[in-house]
Design a protein around this motif. Structure first.
Motif, short mmCIF file in Angstrom:
data_model
loop_
_atom_site.label_atom_id
_atom_site.label_comp_id
_atom_site.label_asym_id
_atom_site.label_seq_id
_atom_site.Cartn_x
_atom_site.Cartn_y
_atom_site.Cartn_z
N UNK A 1 0.85 -1.20 0.00
CA UNK A 1 0.00 0.00 0.00
C UNK A 1 0.88 1.25 0.00
N UNK A 2 1.99 1.18 0.74
CA UNK A 2 2.93 2.31 0.76
C UNK A 2 3.56 2.49 -0.62
N UNK A 3 3.89 1.39 -1.29
CA UNK A 3 4.44 1.47 -2.66
C UNK A 3 3.45 2.15 -3.60
N UNK B 1 1.52 7.19 -6.58
CA UNK B 1 0.56 8.30 -6.72
C UNK B 1 1.28 9.63 -6.55
N UNK B 2 2.15 9.71 -5.56
CA UNK B 2 2.89 10.95 -5.31
C UNK B 2 3.84 11.29 -6.46
N UNK C 1 3.32 4.46 11.59
CA UNK C 1 4.08 3.67 10.61
C UNK C 1 4.13 4.38 9.26
N UNK C 2 2.97 4.86 8.81
CA UNK C 2 2.92 5.61 7.54
C UNK C 2 3.71 6.91 7.65
N UNK C 3 3.55 7.60 8.77
CA UNK C 3 4.26 8.87 8.97
C UNK C 3 5.77 8.70 8.94
N UNK C 4 6.26 7.67 9.63
CA UNK C 4 7.70 7.43 9.68
C UNK C 4 8.24 6.97 8.32
#
Length: 343
Positions: free
Chosen positions: A257-259, A264-265, A296-299
């Protein structure tokens, strides 16, 4: 002035079905499950009642999920499910001439949209609108979607995760992946089988995720005993699993999901990327309730991250807030039709 038609909105999620009716609020919030008697092909249970039968149904019953990965896989089952729900709520007559708003995932095709519209019209709607879930989740999660400032929303439901950049009232860019709550349940199930040699049901896996799923250490962590069937002997047994083990399992799927978020960014216009650097990320959907997921997402992303208001209800709450927009659109359409006739 003509009387306003009744506004009804539906969040037909993979995991849960939610229904909002104007002035009545959320009238239905239960699992998206239907239980059929095979011989008669007749519905015997829907929602919570059908959910209780998972893994325990006899050979005469068939358990169906009308929605899989955010899209309708069984149109007849979906229609039967909704007919059953509205009959139970005793509001079938009110649906005639109503306006319906359906929330759908970003991946949905035009054919699937038409299937949704057909179901809504069959229920009695006179007008049907379809909006992307992630947009409704942003609105319901407390994000000002009408601001020209870019906002990054991650809506992690049961079947799909949608990542979107929203600005000036609409989606600028969005991507979707079929990794969300249900996949996390399946990964836990596979882990217990491969590492502990025990078969567990999907409901047990979900209980583990809800009770001890985390992405960072939390106070009073405790191991948990779970029960199932030994892979080798076939006999009932128990095993004990720790929060750390489940953390490692969940991180594998969350990394995907982070990938997707990074992709997107990478495609986000520079000005909006600057806004996101200041505004950060808003997480919505049931998976946003996993302990420590915001940190976790923030870091990982090096961006401020927060969990939206009532993440489980974000989509349906968003449709509720969008009600006035729908009435405004109807008024505009009526005005145009009147003007064309006069012309």
């Amino acid at each position: 002035m003509a009387k306003k038609p009744l506004f009804v909105s539906l969040d037909l999620g993979t995991a849960y079905t939610l229904i909002y009716v104007s002035k009545q609020g959320i009238v239905y919030n239960e699992p998206s499950i239907v239980a059929y008697k095979i011989k008669e092909n007749k519905i015997v249970a829907v929602g919570e009642d059908a959910y209780k039968m998972i893994g325990k149904a006899n050979k005469n019953l068939r358990i169906v999920r009308p929605m899989v990965d955010g899209v309708i896989t069984d149109v007849k089952a979906t229609q039967a499910q909704l007919n059953h729900i509205f009959a139970k709520l005793r509001i079938q007559q009110l649906l005639k001439g109503s306006v319906m708003l359906l929330a759908c995932p970003s991946l949905i095709t035009d054919l699937e949209k038409k299937a949704l519209e057909k179901i809504a019209y069959s229920l009695g709607a006179s007008k049907v609108y379809i909006e992307e879930e992630v947009k409704m989740a942003a609105l319901g999660g407390g994000v000002n979607i009408n601001s020209p400032s870019g906002q990054l929303i991650i809506d992690m439901g049961g079947g799909t995760t949608d990542v979107a950049v929203i600005a000036s009232g609409d989606i600028v860019i969005s991507k979707s992946i079929k990794i969300a709550g249900n996949v996390l349940n399946e990964e836990i199930l596979k882990f217990v089988r491969s590492q502990r040699g025990m078969e567990i049901g999907i409901k047990t896996a979900e209980t583990v995720k809800v009770k001890m799923g985390s992405l960072a250490k939390y106070p009073d962590e405790r191991s948990m005993k779970i029960y199932g069937r030994d892979v080798v002997s076939g006999l009932p047994r128990e095993v004990e699993i720790s929060p750390q083990e489940i953390r490692e399992v969940l991180k594998i799927s969350i990394a995907k999901i982070i990938d997707l978020t990074v992709r997107v960014l990478e495609e986000t216009p520079p000005e909006l990327a600057g806004d996101i650097f200041r505004n950060g990320i808003t997480l919505c959907g049931g998976t946003a309730l996993i302990k420590g997921i915001d940190k976790y997402f923030g870091d990982t992303m090096q961006l401020p991250t927060k969990i939206g208001d009532q993440p489980l209800l974000a989509v349906i709450n968003g449709t509720k807030k969008f009600e006035q927009n729908i009435y405004d659109q109807l008024r505009e359409e009526s005005f145009k039709q009147k003007s064309n006739k006069e012309f």
